[in-house]
Design a protein around this motif. Structure first.
Motif, PDB file in Angstrom:
ATOM      1  N   LEU A 112       0.833  -1.210   0.000  1.00  0.00           N
ATOM      2  CA  LEU A 112       0.000   0.000   0.000  1.00  0.00           C
ATOM      3  C   LEU A 112       0.868   1.261   0.000  1.00  0.00           C
ATOM      4  N   LYS A 113       2.003   1.216   0.676  1.00  0.00           N
ATOM      5  CA  LYS A 113       2.933   2.353   0.685  1.00  0.00           C
ATOM      6  C   LYS A 113       3.511   2.558  -0.717  1.00  0.00           C
ATOM      7  N   GLN A 114       3.894   1.454  -1.376  1.00  0.00           N
ATOM      8  CA  GLN A 114       4.436   1.537  -2.734  1.00  0.00           C
ATOM      9  C   GLN A 114       3.410   2.122  -3.703  1.00  0.00           C
ATOM     10  N   GLU A 115       2.131   1.790  -3.471  1.00  0.00           N
ATOM     11  CA  GLU A 115       1.055   2.290  -4.341  1.00  0.00           C
ATOM     12  C   GLU A 115       0.579   3.673  -3.923  1.00  0.00           C
ATOM     13  N   LYS A 116       1.255   4.261  -2.918  1.00  0.00           N
ATOM     14  CA  LYS A 116       0.954   5.596  -2.403  1.00  0.00           C
ATOM     15  C   LYS A 116      -0.469   5.707  -1.847  1.00  0.00           C
ATOM     16  N   MET A 117      -0.938   4.597  -1.230  1.00  0.00           N
ATOM     17  CA  MET A 117      -2.245   4.590  -0.569  1.00  0.00           C
ATOM     18  C   MET A 117      -2.112   5.014   0.897  1.00  0.00           C
ATOM     19  N   ILE A 118      -0.943   4.701   1.473  1.00  0.00           N
ATOM     20  CA  ILE A 118      -0.663   5.093   2.853  1.00  0.00           C
ATOM     21  C   ILE A 118       0.756   5.631   2.916  1.00  0.00           C
TER      22      ILE A 118
ATOM     23  N   GLY B 297      -5.380   6.978  -1.258  1.00  0.00           N
ATOM     24  CA  GLY B 297      -5.899   5.859  -0.479  1.00  0.00           C
ATOM     25  C   GLY B 297      -7.325   6.105  -0.026  1.00  0.00           C
ATOM     26  N   ARG B 298      -7.623   7.339   0.394  1.00  0.00           N
ATOM     27  CA  ARG B 298      -8.980   7.698   0.832  1.00  0.00           C
ATOM     28  C   ARG B 298      -9.978   7.562  -0.324  1.00  0.00           C
ATOM     29  N   ASP B 299      -9.581   8.022  -1.517  1.00  0.00           N
ATOM     30  CA  ASP B 299     -10.460   7.911  -2.695  1.00  0.00           C
ATOM     31  C   ASP B 299     -10.723   6.450  -3.047  1.00  0.00           C
ATOM     32  N   THR B 300      -9.661   5.637  -3.020  1.00  0.00           N
ATOM     33  CA  THR B 300      -9.805   4.208  -3.328  1.00  0.00           C
ATOM     34  C   THR B 300     -10.682   3.524  -2.284  1.00  0.00           C
ATOM     35  N   ALA B 301     -10.459   3.844  -1.016  1.00  0.00           N
ATOM     36  CA  ALA B 301     -11.263   3.251   0.060  1.00  0.00           C
ATOM     37  C   ALA B 301     -12.733   3.629  -0.101  1.00  0.00           C
ATOM     38  N   GLY B 302     -13.004   4.871  -0.478  1.00  0.00           N
ATOM     39  CA  GLY B 302     -14.392   5.302  -0.699  1.00  0.00           C
ATOM     40  C   GLY B 302     -15.066   4.487  -1.791  1.00  0.00           C
ATOM     41  N   ARG B 303     -14.356   4.263  -2.893  1.00  0.00           N
ATOM     42  CA  ARG B 303     -14.920   3.456  -3.991  1.00  0.00           C
ATOM     43  C   ARG B 303     -15.159   2.014  -3.541  1.00  0.00           C
ATOM     44  N   LEU B 304     -14.205   1.458  -2.782  1.00  0.00           N
ATOM     45  CA  LEU B 304     -14.359   0.076  -2.315  1.00  0.00           C
ATOM     46  C   LEU B 304     -15.485  -0.051  -1.297  1.00  0.00           C
TER      47      LEU B 304
END
Length: 194
Positions: free
Chosen positions: A22-28, A47-54
Motif C-alpha cells: 500500500l505504501k508503494q502504491e501511495k495509498m498510505i 488511499g482515501r479515494d480508493t477506500a471510498g470506492r471500495l
C-alpha cells in the motif's frame, strides 16, 4: 502495524507485506516507528479515494474474510469430529414433551441426521421447546469465520447478537483470528404465511 493485525486477524508478517505494498502504491504513508516492526500509518488522499470506492462495493470492515471453500472444508472437518447423536439420546431429550409419536419420530430423525428441521404451527404448541431440547444434544464448540468471501461479495457470518464467543482464543497466536470459537447457537425466526 499491530493494530491492523488485531483488526483484520492476519499474521504480522502478512500485514507488513500488505502495508509495504500500500505504501508503494501511495495509498498510505509511514508516520513513524512505534517499536521494531510496528509502524504508524496515515492514509493518503489517493488511499482515501480508493477506500471510498471500495466501501461503495462492500461496507464490510473487520477480520479478513475466508473463502467459501475454506469455510465448507472447516464445517466438514468439524462435523466429522462431533459425537454422534443416537436415536435413544434424541428420544430421551423429547420424552417429557407432549407431542405426537409422528412428530417425535421426525424430530428424532432430524437430530440423528444432523440436518435442519423446519417446525411450524400455532403459537404455544412447543416448537421452541422442541428446538431447545434437540439443540442441547449437539455438544461441543463450533468454529465459524467472521466473514466469508464469495466472488466479490463479503458476507458477515459472526453476529455478536446471535453468537456467544467462547473465551481463551482471542489473543492466541496459534489460532487464525479470522475465526471465532462459539457455543452452538439456537436461533429462532418467526413469520406469518398468508
Amino acid at each position: 502495524t499491530e493494530w491492523i493485525t488485531r483488526r483484520i486477524g492476519l499474521p504480522l508478517h502478512l500485514v507488513q507485506d500488505l502495508c509495504w505494498q500500500l505504501k508503494q502504491e501511495k495509498m498510505i504513508e509511514v508516520l513513524g516507528e512505534i517499536a521494531p516492526f510496528n509502524y504508524r500509518y496515515a492514509i493518503t488522499q489517493r488511499g482515501r479515494d480508493t477506500a471510498g470506492r471500495l466501501m461503495e462495493l462492500s461496507g464490510y470492515t473487520g477480520p479478513a474474510p475466508v473463502s467459501l471453500h475454506h469455510y465448507t472444508e472447516m464445517l466438514a472437518t468439524q462435523s466429522a469430529a462431533w459425537p454422534e447423536i443416537s436415536i435413544g439420546d434424541a428420544e430421551r431429550a423429547l420424552e417429557d414433551m407432549v407431542i405426537t409419536k409422528e412428530a417425535a419420530e421426525i424430530a428424532t430423525l432430524a437430530a440423528v441426521s444432523g440436518r435442519g428441521l423446519f417446525v411450524f404451527g400455532p403459537a404455544g404448541n412447543g416448537k421452541t421447546s422442541m428446538g431447545r431440547a434437540l439443540q442441547r444434544l449437539m455438544r461441543g464448540p463450533l468454529w465459524i469465520p467472521h466473514a466469508i468471501s464469495i466472488d466479490n461479495a463479503v458476507i458477515r457470518l459472526f453476529d455478536s447478537q446471535m453468537h456467544r464467543r467462547l473465551p481463551g482464543f482471542e489473543n492466541d497466536g496459534t489460532v487464525d483470528q479470522r475465526w471465532a470459537c462459539i457455543e452452538r447457537p439456537f436461533i429462532v425466526t418467526g413469520g406469518e404465511a398468508s
